[in-house]
Scaffold this active site. Structure first.
Site, PDB file in Angstrom:
ATOM      1  N   ARG A  26       0.830  -1.221   0.000  1.00  0.00           N
ATOM      2  CA  ARG A  26       0.000   0.000   0.000  1.00  0.00           C
ATOM      3  C   ARG A  26       0.857   1.262   0.000  1.00  0.00           C
ATOM      4  NH1 ARG A  26      -5.626  -0.080   1.712  1.00  0.00           N
ATOM      5  NH2 ARG A  26      -6.341  -2.183   1.419  1.00  0.00           N
ATOM      6  N   ARG A  30      -2.902   7.206   1.338  1.00  0.00           N
ATOM      7  CA  ARG A  30      -3.297   8.444   2.023  1.00  0.00           C
ATOM      8  C   ARG A  30      -2.267   9.009   2.981  1.00  0.00           C
ATOM      9  NH1 ARG A  30      -8.606   5.499   3.667  1.00  0.00           N
ATOM     10  NH2 ARG A  30      -6.991   3.911   3.457  1.00  0.00           N
ATOM     11  N   ARG A  39      -6.181  13.058  -4.682  1.00  0.00           N
ATOM     12  CA  ARG A  39      -7.522  12.662  -4.235  1.00  0.00           C
ATOM     13  C   ARG A  39      -8.454  13.837  -3.974  1.00  0.00           C
ATOM     14  NH1 ARG A  39     -10.448  10.601  -3.015  1.00  0.00           N
ATOM     15  NH2 ARG A  39     -10.651   9.124  -1.311  1.00  0.00           N
ATOM     16  N   ASP A  75      -7.264  -1.742  -7.211  1.00  0.00           N
ATOM     17  CA  ASP A  75      -7.722  -2.397  -5.998  1.00  0.00           C
ATOM     18  C   ASP A  75      -8.043  -3.845  -6.321  1.00  0.00           C
ATOM     19  OD1 ASP A  75      -8.497  -1.449  -3.081  1.00  0.00           O
ATOM     20  OD2 ASP A  75      -9.875  -3.044  -3.660  1.00  0.00           O
ATOM     21  N   TYR A 150     -15.596 -10.419   0.152  1.00  0.00           N
ATOM     22  CA  TYR A 150     -16.312  -9.167  -0.141  1.00  0.00           C
ATOM     23  C   TYR A 150     -17.564  -9.428  -0.976  1.00  0.00           C
ATOM     24  CZ  TYR A 150     -12.309  -6.820   1.843  1.00  0.00           C
ATOM     25  OH  TYR A 150     -11.339  -6.399   2.712  1.00  0.00           O
TER      26      TYR A 150
END
Ligand code: CP3
Length: 340
Positions: A26, A30, A39, A75, A150
């Protein structure tokens, strides 16, 4: 230095004589101010669908920290939409609009055509290769069980009770779901390799919740299938399993070059149980919130626990967290690169 001679690719094959390579799961995200700036202008899903933005955010951490590999920005859930399960990313994590509830829902799943359905990802790979031609690029996909989590739960969860129940309540439909995913994931990784990635990583983020028997059936066997499809000379295959320790004997038999170890596991125990494989890992991501002295001590301790540094890739034991201090990341990279 070309990609093939790079410390990262050489370490994947157990013959690195250069510096110890480091990248971070990752790594585009952020915690980086330059990612947050992108973003401001585009949603996460928009970034994932725009090749120029993909290339830009992939480049950011590589340039800032001098990392030894880049990872595709996308993703694991991206391939759900073309399978017929659209999702969104509101605050608080993914939401699948209409999760799988019955065996009939499994029969409705669609085969993915990577060029047609996920062309923006493959274009993103080509765009990254243009701006970072000498940096090894890692492509990736989620594991069948992790994606099934998911698809059935419809969102994140601490225990994913619904998917684990579904596989036992509807064992035939469960096997068909896992087989559908394995076939499509294998094909997708192969398409990523053809578009230009230099290595692939399979993220089995939730397989570590399964019993040993469940892991064999729904994670290990499908991983083997996927890696057979994505077996291309010179392109190493990495398996990440979050909570790997209970399954090392099964993972030893999976045909892949590198095993990525989670932060709970003992690295030297794992490498002993995985002869012939390169090892990646496994600093606890939360360590990066501690003092810089502690960050360096723990990084060096991991490096010291490794017997064969020619086949070692430094990484975190799971994804880096938002708000992680940038100085900690720099300290890790510096400590790894100065080690030998
Ligand atoms: O830098 C990289 O590693 C490449 C990009 C990448 C992302 N997700 C971007 C992302 C990769 C490899 C992933 C994998 C992924 N996605 C996994 C497997 C790895 C793991 O952590 O176990 C999983 C389980 C997912 C699913 C997912 N994506 C969740 C649950 C969430 C929400 C939680 C969160 O962290 O916000 C995401 C969102 C996501 N994926 C973000 C990024 C950069 C944050 C989105 C944003 O910018 O707002």
């Amino acid at each position: 230095m070309g990609v093939t001679d790079s410390p990262f690719i050489q370490a994947c094959y157990g013959r690195n004589k250069g510096r110890i390579p480091v990248w971070i799961m990752r790594q585009a995200g952020r915690y980086l101010p330059e990612y947050r700036a992108v973003r401001e202008k585009a949603s996460f899903v928009e970034v994932c669908r725009t090749p120029e933005l993909i290339a830009e955010v992939v480049r950011q951490p590589v340039v800032r920290f001098g990392l030894d590999a880049a990872i595709l920005f996308s993703d694991i859930l991206t391939m759900l939409t073309p399978m017929g399960l659209p999702f969104e990313f509101p605050e608080g994590g993914p939401r699948v609009a209409d999760p799988i509830r019955t065996p009939e829902d499994v029969e409705r799943l669609v085969e993915v055509d990577p060029e047609k359905d996920l062309g923006f990802v493959l274009e993103g790979i080509r765009a990254i290769k243009k701006i970072l031609p000498d940096t090894p690029l890692i492509g990736f996909a989620g594991s069948p069980f992790t994606l099934a989590c998911y698809m059935i739960e419809g969102m994140g969860s601490k225990s994913f009770d619904k998917p684990r129940r579904f596989l036992h309540e509807f064992p035939d439909a469960g096997d068909r779901l896992i087989a559908h995913l394995a076939r499509n994931i294998g094909r997708y990784l192969k398409a990523q390799i053809e578009a230009g990635v230099d290595a692939v990583q399979l993220f089995d983020s939730w397989g570590g919740m399964l019993s040993r028997e469940g892991y064999f059936r729904w994670s290990a066997l499908p991983a083997q299938k996927i890696f057979e499809t994505a077996r291309i000379a010179g392109v190493p295959r990495i398996l990440f399993v979050n909570n790997i320790t209970p399954y090392l004997d099964m993972i030893r038999d999976i045909d892949c070059e590198v095993v990525s170890i989670d932060f709970r596991a003992d690295l030297s125990h794992c490498s002993e149980k995985l002869p012939g494989k390169s090892i990646q890992g496994n600093l606890d991501p939360s360590v990066l919130f501690g003092s810089l002295r502690d960050v360096v001590t723990r990084t060096t301790r991991i490096l010291g626990s490794i017997e064969n540094h020619d086949r070692f890739i430094f990484n975190l034991g799971h994804g880096i967290q938002p708000q992680t201090p940038l100085e900690s990341v720099s300290a890790v990279v510096e400590a790894v690169h100065n080690y030998r």
